[in-house]
Design a protein around this motif. Structure first.
Motif, PDB file in Angstrom:
ATOM      1  N   ALA A  98      -1.304  -1.383 -14.145  1.00 36.46           N
ATOM      2  CA  ALA A  98      -1.645  -1.476 -12.608  1.00 36.46           C
ATOM      3  C   ALA A  98      -0.335  -2.092 -12.116  1.00 36.46           C
ATOM      4  O   ALA A  98       0.092  -1.908 -11.189  1.00 36.46           O
ATOM      5  N   LEU A  99       0.328  -3.060 -12.987  1.00 35.78           N
ATOM      6  CA  LEU A  99       1.362  -3.665 -12.291  1.00 35.78           C
ATOM      7  C   LEU A  99       2.520  -2.678 -12.328  1.00 35.78           C
ATOM      8  O   LEU A  99       3.287  -2.831 -11.301  1.00 35.78           O
ATOM      9  N   MET A 100       2.723  -2.032 -13.123  1.00 30.43           N
ATOM     10  CA  MET A 100       3.977  -1.268 -13.371  1.00 30.43           C
ATOM     11  C   MET A 100       3.734   0.064 -12.180  1.00 30.43           C
ATOM     12  O   MET A 100       4.449   0.263 -11.395  1.00 30.43           O
ATOM     13  N   THR A 101       2.518   0.089 -11.741  1.00 29.79           N
ATOM     14  CA  THR A 101       2.226   1.259 -10.820  1.00 29.79           C
ATOM     15  C   THR A 101       2.664   0.917  -9.617  1.00 29.79           C
ATOM     16  O   THR A 101       3.021   1.303  -8.757  1.00 29.79           O
ATOM     17  N   ALA A 102       2.094  -0.559  -9.328  1.00 31.60           N
ATOM     18  CA  ALA A 102       2.533  -1.314  -8.063  1.00 31.60           C
ATOM     19  C   ALA A 102       3.908  -1.321  -7.841  1.00 31.60           C
ATOM     20  O   ALA A 102       4.239  -0.849  -6.720  1.00 31.60           O
ATOM     21  N   ASN A 157       1.561  -1.386   8.068  1.00 35.54           N
ATOM     22  CA  ASN A 157       1.795  -2.886   7.774  1.00 35.54           C
ATOM     23  C   ASN A 157       0.755  -3.588   7.319  1.00 35.54           C
ATOM     24  O   ASN A 157       0.993  -4.490   6.529  1.00 35.54           O
ATOM     25  N   GLN A 158      -0.254  -3.347   8.063  1.00 32.26           N
ATOM     26  CA  GLN A 158      -1.454  -4.392   7.813  1.00 32.26           C
ATOM     27  C   GLN A 158      -2.334  -3.674   6.832  1.00 32.26           C
ATOM     28  O   GLN A 158      -3.496  -4.621   6.624  1.00 32.26           O
ATOM     29  N   GLN A 159      -1.938  -2.623   6.364  1.00 29.16           N
ATOM     30  CA  GLN A 159      -2.880  -1.802   5.044  1.00 29.16           C
ATOM     31  C   GLN A 159      -2.888  -2.632   3.810  1.00 29.16           C
ATOM     32  O   GLN A 159      -1.809  -2.993   3.364  1.00 29.16           O
ATOM     33  N   VAL A 160      -3.891  -2.987   3.193  1.00 29.86           N
ATOM     34  CA  VAL A 160      -4.023  -3.252   1.712  1.00 29.86           C
ATOM     35  C   VAL A 160      -4.097  -2.125   0.986  1.00 29.86           C
ATOM     36  O   VAL A 160      -4.834  -1.295   1.135  1.00 29.86           O
ATOM     37  N   PHE A 161      -3.189  -2.059  -0.005  1.00 26.65           N
ATOM     38  CA  PHE A 161      -2.923  -0.947  -0.969  1.00 26.65           C
ATOM     39  C   PHE A 161      -3.444  -2.054  -2.409  1.00 26.65           C
ATOM     40  O   PHE A 161      -3.253  -3.031  -2.505  1.00 26.65           O
ATOM     41  N   GLY A 190       4.248  -5.253   1.534  1.00 29.34           N
ATOM     42  CA  GLY A 190       5.457  -4.736   0.703  1.00 29.34           C
ATOM     43  C   GLY A 190       5.474  -5.815  -0.380  1.00 29.34           C
ATOM     44  O   GLY A 190       6.343  -5.961  -1.065  1.00 29.34           O
ATOM     45  N   LYS A 191       4.432  -6.616  -0.569  1.00 32.16           N
ATOM     46  CA  LYS A 191       4.402  -7.545  -1.643  1.00 32.16           C
ATOM     47  C   LYS A 191       3.356  -7.494  -2.494  1.00 32.16           C
ATOM     48  O   LYS A 191       2.379  -7.440  -2.220  1.00 32.16           O
ATOM     49  N   ILE A 192       3.472  -7.610  -3.991  1.00 31.39           N
ATOM     50  CA  ILE A 192       2.389  -7.499  -4.907  1.00 31.39           C
ATOM     51  C   ILE A 192       1.659  -8.986  -4.858  1.00 31.39           C
ATOM     52  O   ILE A 192       2.603 -10.016  -4.974  1.00 31.39           O
ATOM     53  N   LYS A 193       0.435  -9.156  -4.739  1.00 32.20           N
ATOM     54  CA  LYS A 193      -0.360 -10.138  -4.521  1.00 32.20           C
ATOM     55  C   LYS A 193      -1.173 -10.472  -5.641  1.00 32.20           C
ATOM     56  O   LYS A 193      -2.268 -10.375  -5.643  1.00 32.20           O
ATOM     57  N   ARG A 194      -0.475 -11.047  -6.758  1.00 30.26           N
ATOM     58  CA  ARG A 194      -0.985 -11.007  -8.234  1.00 30.26           C
ATOM     59  C   ARG A 194      -2.121 -12.370  -8.146  1.00 30.26           C
ATOM     60  O   ARG A 194      -3.200 -12.190  -8.980  1.00 30.26           O
TER      61      ARG A 194
END
Length: 185
Positions: free
Chosen positions: A157-161, A2-6, A35-39
């Motif tokens: 990249a956004l679609m992949t996320a 959960n603390q990992q950045v993807f 679990g959230k995209i950080k744009r």
């Protein structure tokens, strides 16, 4: 986990053969955390490959030589990108192709190659979804996460996320752990 950045990323290139002269012309990366995209923390740049973009490539990604003529070179961009992705797990669709281009970019930049852990959404789709098609565009439309266009680094990249997060929500991050591998170039 959960603390990992993807970091979901994608490249656009002059062609598909890095060891026959094709080069990166665009890099986009978008972090995913908890679990959230950080744009807000995304990375995106055009890259001047110092070679001409073939017409076939321009027709595919809609980038032309004028678009990239004033962009920084890979020697300027790659060290920043490598630092940006440090200590993250990379996420991409058909990641091996992009990683080969990054290996070559490292060599041209005179720095060590990327050695991150990675996860490939194409591999997940083939293993867990059964019958294809498995293209990023098809999966994004199927999962209702399509962004309206594809074949540009940022949108892909956004679609992949979004596809990755669909898999996380459907199968659970622990189920996807076996898909995480270490890139060794």
């Amino acid at each position: 986990m959960n603390q990992q950045v993807f970091v979901s990323f994608d490249l656009e290139t002059t062609g598909l053969k890095p060891y026959l002269g094709d080069r990166i012309i665009e890099i986009a990366a978008i972090p995913i955390f908890n679990g959230k995209i950080k744009r807000k923390y995304e990375f995106h740049t055009l890259v001047n490959p110092n070679i001409k973009i073939p017409v076939e490539g321009s027709q595919f990604h809609k980038l032309n030589n004028k678009d990239i003529e004033n962009a920084p070179t890979i020697i300027e961009v790659f060290p920043k990108f490598k630092e940006y992705i440090s200590d993250t797990i990379l996420v991409s669709h058909n990641i091996k192709m992009d990683m080969m281009f990054l290996d070559l970019a490292a060599k041209e930049s005179g720095i060590l190659p990327v050695d991150n852990y990675y996860i490939d959404t194409l591999e997940i789709a083939k293993e867990l979804l059964g019958k294809g098609p498995y293209s990023l565009e098809h999966l994004a439309k199927k999962f209702n996460v399509y962004v309206g266009k594809s074949h540009r680094a940022y949108e892909d990249a956004l679609m992949t996320a979004r596809v990755f997060l669909f898999f996380v929500n459907k199968f659970g991050i622990k189920s996807l752990r076996d898909f995480i591998k270490k890139w060794r170039g």
